[in-house]
Design a protein around this motif. Structure first.
Motif, PDB file in Angstrom:
ATOM      1  N   GLU A  32      46.766  40.610  35.461  1.00 39.23           N
ATOM      2  CA  GLU A  32      46.842  39.265  35.454  1.00 39.23           C
ATOM      3  C   GLU A  32      46.668  39.730  37.140  1.00 39.23           C
ATOM      4  N   ILE A  33      45.194  38.167  37.219  1.00 40.13           N
ATOM      5  CA  ILE A  33      45.142  38.275  38.505  1.00 40.13           C
ATOM      6  C   ILE A  33      45.558  36.757  38.944  1.00 40.13           C
ATOM      7  N   ALA A  34      46.470  35.505  39.394  1.00 41.03           N
ATOM      8  CA  ALA A  34      46.441  34.077  39.159  1.00 41.03           C
ATOM      9  C   ALA A  34      47.440  33.519  40.485  1.00 41.03           C
ATOM     10  N   GLY A  35      46.479  32.502  40.412  1.00 37.17           N
ATOM     11  CA  GLY A  35      47.333  31.863  41.024  1.00 37.17           C
ATOM     12  C   GLY A  35      47.498  32.133  42.869  1.00 37.17           C
ATOM     13  N   ASN A  36      46.380  32.583  43.168  1.00 33.35           N
ATOM     14  CA  ASN A  36      46.379  32.798  44.552  1.00 33.35           C
ATOM     15  C   ASN A  36      45.214  32.228  45.477  1.00 33.35           C
ATOM     16  N   THR A  37      45.020  32.064  46.653  1.00 39.11           N
ATOM     17  CA  THR A  37      44.372  31.183  47.208  1.00 39.11           C
ATOM     18  C   THR A  37      43.613  31.926  48.738  1.00 39.11           C
ATOM     19  N   VAL A  38      42.337  32.079  48.885  1.00 40.97           N
ATOM     20  CA  VAL A  38      41.392  32.471  49.396  1.00 40.97           C
ATOM     21  C   VAL A  38      40.599  31.764  50.569  1.00 40.97           C
ATOM     22  N   ARG A  39      40.306  31.961  51.077  1.00 43.80           N
ATOM     23  CA  ARG A  39      39.411  31.340  52.213  1.00 43.80           C
ATOM     24  C   ARG A  39      38.790  32.747  53.373  1.00 43.80           C
ATOM     25  N   ASN A  40      37.627  32.635  53.503  1.00 43.79           N
ATOM     26  CA  ASN A  40      36.487  33.000  54.320  1.00 43.79           C
ATOM     27  C   ASN A  40      36.286  34.435  53.796  1.00 43.79           C
ATOM     28  N   ILE A  41      35.384  34.139  52.722  1.00 41.25           N
ATOM     29  CA  ILE A  41      35.121  35.443  51.781  1.00 41.25           C
ATOM     30  C   ILE A  41      33.695  35.782  52.452  1.00 41.25           C
ATOM     31  N   ILE A  42      33.861  37.531  52.669  1.00 46.71           N
ATOM     32  CA  ILE A  42      31.948  37.977  52.824  1.00 46.71           C
ATOM     33  C   ILE A  42      31.574  38.091  51.577  1.00 46.71           C
ATOM     34  N   ARG A  43      32.401  39.200  49.844  1.00 49.93           N
ATOM     35  CA  ARG A  43      31.708  39.408  49.186  1.00 49.93           C
ATOM     36  C   ARG A  43      32.376  38.131  48.051  1.00 49.93           C
ATOM     37  N   MET A  44      32.919  38.761  47.619  1.00 51.78           N
ATOM     38  CA  MET A  44      33.966  38.594  45.976  1.00 51.78           C
ATOM     39  C   MET A  44      35.216  38.035  46.181  1.00 51.78           C
ATOM     40  N   GLY A  45      35.563  36.713  45.978  1.00 45.97           N
ATOM     41  CA  GLY A  45      37.077  36.991  45.340  1.00 45.97           C
ATOM     42  C   GLY A  45      37.959  38.254  44.689  1.00 45.97           C
ATOM     43  N   VAL A  46      37.435  38.137  43.375  1.00 41.41           N
ATOM     44  CA  VAL A  46      37.541  39.419  42.460  1.00 41.41           C
ATOM     45  C   VAL A  46      36.408  39.613  41.649  1.00 41.41           C
ATOM     46  N   GLU A  47      36.392  41.049  42.265  1.00 44.49           N
ATOM     47  CA  GLU A  47      35.380  42.017  41.662  1.00 44.49           C
ATOM     48  C   GLU A  47      36.728  43.282  40.040  1.00 44.49           C
ATOM     49  N   LEU A  48      36.265  43.117  38.807  1.00 44.33           N
ATOM     50  CA  LEU A  48      36.421  44.171  38.273  1.00 44.33           C
ATOM     51  C   LEU A  48      34.978  44.888  37.607  1.00 44.33           C
ATOM     52  N   PHE A  49      34.968  45.947  37.713  1.00 47.31           N
ATOM     53  CA  PHE A  49      34.315  46.475  37.268  1.00 47.31           C
ATOM     54  C   PHE A  49      34.052  48.252  36.881  1.00 47.31           C
ATOM     55  N   GLY A  50      33.363  49.172  36.659  1.00 46.18           N
ATOM     56  CA  GLY A  50      33.941  50.498  35.644  1.00 46.18           C
ATOM     57  C   GLY A  50      32.075  50.529  34.929  1.00 46.18           C
ATOM     58  N   ALA A  51      32.489  51.905  34.653  1.00 42.51           N
ATOM     59  CA  ALA A  51      30.832  52.696  33.465  1.00 42.51           C
ATOM     60  C   ALA A  51      30.810  51.292  32.463  1.00 42.51           C
ATOM     61  N   GLY A  52      29.245  51.252  32.354  1.00 39.56           N
ATOM     62  CA  GLY A  52      29.399  51.027  30.919  1.00 39.56           C
ATOM     63  C   GLY A  52      30.414  51.588  29.914  1.00 39.56           C
ATOM     64  N   GLY A  53      31.481  51.419  28.660  1.00 38.19           N
ATOM     65  CA  GLY A  53      31.842  51.296  27.728  1.00 38.19           C
ATOM     66  C   GLY A  53      33.543  51.592  28.047  1.00 38.19           C
ATOM     67  N   THR A  54      33.157  51.302  29.190  1.00 36.89           N
ATOM     68  CA  THR A  54      34.876  51.657  29.720  1.00 36.89           C
ATOM     69  C   THR A  54      35.949  50.855  29.555  1.00 36.89           C
ATOM     70  N   ARG A  55      36.665  51.322  29.359  1.00 35.21           N
ATOM     71  CA  ARG A  55      38.274  50.870  28.469  1.00 35.21           C
ATOM     72  C   ARG A  55      39.041  49.762  28.878  1.00 35.21           C
TER      73      ARG A  55
END
Length: 270
Positions: A32-55
């Motif tokens: 769970e990623i909740a209630g965060n306040t972020v400014r001045n980002i270069i790329r992504m606020g949140v990135e969740l990734f993995g190989a295809g089919g990842t659980r």
């Protein structure tokens, strides 16, 4: 794992980046990623990734506020990207891109925008988010069958409010796009690439476009409220949507289409 209620101003790349691996034991659930306040980002606020089919089961990203991407932000200036697992819940976030000037006018181009939300997780829910000033407000990407985008508010995207992509040449089937409000997307309210999106339901959305909102409207801009593209192998339903042009007069180079069908769509309901 819970990451919540943090405040950050100035992020080198991503605020949160989590790569999920295929492992022999249960891992990654309960994120769970909740209630965060972020400014001045270069790329992504949140990135969740993995190989295809990842659980990864039912990650939750909610009530975050990401804004003010830096002027040197990359073309991957995304608010939230979840392209792994299933059952993601992306709820009630506020994402403000870097393409709205201080005087309220709009700029767009290479390196400005990216996606407000990128979804590549099956059977997921994107609900109640407010997304302003990206290239595309939300994109259905990769593996996202059975997912829903509902009750979101999109303002001033450089291309489209919501897009169904043909990324990885994968079908994007049984999607629901429902009760969203899309205001002043430049080219499409709901747009899509040629792909199989059978079973889609696009209903109860409100799309508003004011001719002249973008400077380029006075030269040559063609806007479509809802576009259906080719590639279907089954039926879709489009019903109960409202598409409105709100300017009292249109610039000479601006054209407005409420609903566009590109391809062969026998047996569908509109």
């Amino acid at each position: 794992l819970t990451i919540d209620n943090n405040l950050a101003d100035g992020v080198g790349e991503n605020f949160i980046q989590i790569q999920i691996y295929n492992l022999a034991f249960t891992s990654g659930d309960g994120l769970e990623i909740a209630g965060n306040t972020v400014r001045n980002i270069i790329r992504m606020g949140v990135e969740l990734f993995g190989a295809g089919g990842t659980r990864l089961i039912a990650p939750v990203v909610r009530n975050n506020n990401f804004s003010a991407w830096k002027s040197n932000a990359t073309a991957e200036a995304f608010g939230i990207s979840v392209v792994v697992g299933q059952g993601a819940q992306i709820l009630n976030n506020t994402l403000t891109g870097n393409s709205i000037n201080a005087n309220g006018t709009y700029t767009y181009g290479a390196g400005l925008g990216g996606y407000g939300i990128e979804l590549g997780a099956t059977n997921s829910l994107v609900d109640g988010n407010t997304i302003t000033g990206f290239f595309t407000g939300m994109v259905f990407q990769h593996y996202c069958d059975g997912s829903t985008a509902s009750n979101n508010r999109f303002f001033a995207q450089a291309q489209d409010g919501i897009r169904i992509s043909n990324a990885l040449s994968m079908p994007k089937t049984y999607l629901t796009i429902q009760k969203n409000y899309i205001e002043n997307a430049r080219l499409w309210g709901v747009g899509m690439d040629p792909v199989d999106y059978k079973g889609a339901v696009i209903s109860g959305n409100q799309v508003v476009r004011r001719g002249g909102f973008f400077p380029a409207d006075s030269s040559a801009t063609s806007f479509t409220g809802i576009q259906l593209s080719s590639g279907l192998t089954g039926t879709v339903t489009v019903s109960g949507n409202t598409i409105t042009q709100s300017a009292p007069s249109l610039p000479a180079g601006f054209s407005f289409t409420g609903f566009c069908i590109d391809g062969n769509f026998s047996g569908n309901a509109y």
